[in-house]
Design a protein around this motif. Structure first.
Motif, PDB file in Angstrom:
ATOM      1  N   GLY A   1     -13.910 -28.462 -20.070  1.00 31.06           N
ATOM      2  CA  GLY A   1     -13.552 -27.072 -20.314  1.00 31.06           C
ATOM      3  C   GLY A   1     -13.284 -26.765 -21.773  1.00 31.06           C
ATOM      4  N   MET A   2     -12.998 -27.779 -22.556  1.00 23.17           N
ATOM      5  CA  MET A   2     -12.744 -27.569 -23.983  1.00 23.17           C
ATOM      6  C   MET A   2     -14.019 -27.231 -24.749  1.00 23.17           C
ATOM      7  SD  MET A   2      -9.920 -30.397 -24.822  1.00 23.17           S
ATOM      8  CE  MET A   2      -8.768 -30.812 -23.554  1.00 23.17           C
ATOM      9  N   GLN A   3     -15.161 -27.298 -24.081  1.00 26.95           N
ATOM     10  CA  GLN A   3     -16.425 -26.941 -24.712  1.00 26.95           C
ATOM     11  C   GLN A   3     -16.677 -25.440 -24.654  1.00 26.95           C
ATOM     12  OE1 GLN A   3     -19.578 -29.215 -22.902  1.00 26.95           O
ATOM     13  NE2 GLN A   3     -18.653 -31.166 -23.432  1.00 26.95           N
ATOM     14  N   LYS A   4     -15.701 -24.679 -24.205  1.00 25.16           N
ATOM     15  CA  LYS A   4     -15.818 -23.210 -24.133  1.00 25.16           C
ATOM     16  C   LYS A   4     -17.017 -22.787 -23.280  1.00 25.16           C
ATOM     17  CE  LYS A   4     -12.348 -22.232 -26.812  1.00 25.16           C
ATOM     18  NZ  LYS A   4     -11.157 -21.614 -26.346  1.00 25.16           N
TER      19      LYS A   4
ATOM     20  N   ARG B   1     -18.957 -20.777 -20.362  1.00 28.81           N
ATOM     21  CA  ARG B   1     -18.876 -19.423 -19.826  1.00 28.81           C
ATOM     22  C   ARG B   1     -18.398 -19.456 -18.380  1.00 28.81           C
ATOM     23  NH1 ARG B   1     -24.295 -16.477 -20.653  1.00 28.81           N
ATOM     24  NH2 ARG B   1     -23.021 -14.846 -19.744  1.00 28.81           N
TER      25      ARG B   1
ATOM     26  N   ARG C   1     -10.004 -24.716 -21.292  1.00 29.62           N
ATOM     27  CA  ARG C   1     -10.314 -23.738 -22.338  1.00 29.62           C
ATOM     28  C   ARG C   1      -9.060 -23.352 -23.105  1.00 29.62           C
ATOM     29  NH1 ARG C   1     -14.465 -19.297 -20.043  1.00 29.62           N
ATOM     30  NH2 ARG C   1     -13.738 -18.312 -21.952  1.00 29.62           N
ATOM     31  N   LYS C   2      -7.897 -23.462 -22.454  1.00 29.70           N
ATOM     32  CA  LYS C   2      -6.636 -23.017 -23.057  1.00 29.70           C
ATOM     33  C   LYS C   2      -5.843 -24.157 -23.708  1.00 29.70           C
ATOM     34  CE  LYS C   2      -7.080 -18.929 -21.089  1.00 29.70           C
ATOM     35  NZ  LYS C   2      -7.699 -17.897 -21.857  1.00 29.70           N
TER      36      LYS C   2
END
Length: 184
Positions: free
Chosen positions: A31-34, A36, A156-157
């Motif tokens: 998720g750290m790869q941003k 979609r 992502r956060k």
């Protein structure tokens, strides 16, 4: 009789969450790869599907084996659950981070297969113990899909400090269920 079924459902729910923790921890890093949100939805569905397919194959194989080994099935199932849990805990301490596959095409299928392999082994041990197959598969798939979505969105956060701890928790729960099957 109703208490027995409720207890079985609660046990299966905790086992489903424990299996999904592996997907959650790996999804945190992914998720750290941003990624979609549309891709996140697809990844969760694919991983949920694999978390139903792999234990289904394991359950079928476990049921076939259980007729061969008879009274040793409970022992084999408990030892297998404990072993899977212990492997998850020990692998959490392996600090060599594997290279994450791109979550698209064949890479997504390999990713889903890699995080659902432990559910095959759990399915194998559940097949030895005559579990309710449809309920189990739906719980495994739903829990892993939701936990994958949560990991991807949370990844992502936040940057990766929960990954190891969630895998340790999942492995500990599986170890506990294995001990419960053996001595409960």
């Amino acid at each position: 009789m109703a208490a027995y079924y409720v207890g079985e459902l609660v046990s299966l729910m905790f086992m489903a969450i424990a299996l999904g923790m592996d997907a959650f921890s790996v999804s945190l890093g992914l998720g750290m790869q941003k990624i979609r949100l549309k891709r996140i939805a697809l990844i969760g569905i694919i991983i949920g599907f694999f978390h139903m397919l792999m234990p289904f194959i394991g359950i079928l194989l476990g049921q076939a084996i259980s007729t061969q080994i008879g009274e040793y099935t409970v022992l084999a199932g408990g030892l297998l659950l404990f072993g899977i849990g212990a492997q998850m805990v020990f692998s959490a301490f392996n600090h060599e981070a594997p290279q994450l596959a791109q979550p698209a095409g064949i890479g997504l299928l390999f990713f889903a297969l890699s995080v659902s392999l432990d559910s095959f082994s759990v399915g194998l041990s559940l097949g030895l113990s005559d579990v309710r197959t449809v309920v189990t598969l739906l719980m495994f798939g739903t829990a892993s899909m939701i936990l994958t979505w949560a990991g991807l969105i949370f990844g992502r956060k936040v940057h990766g400090f929960l990954g190891v701890y969630s895998e340790i928790l999942g492995g500990s729960i599986l170890c506990g269920f294995g001990l419960h099957v053996l001595f409960g």
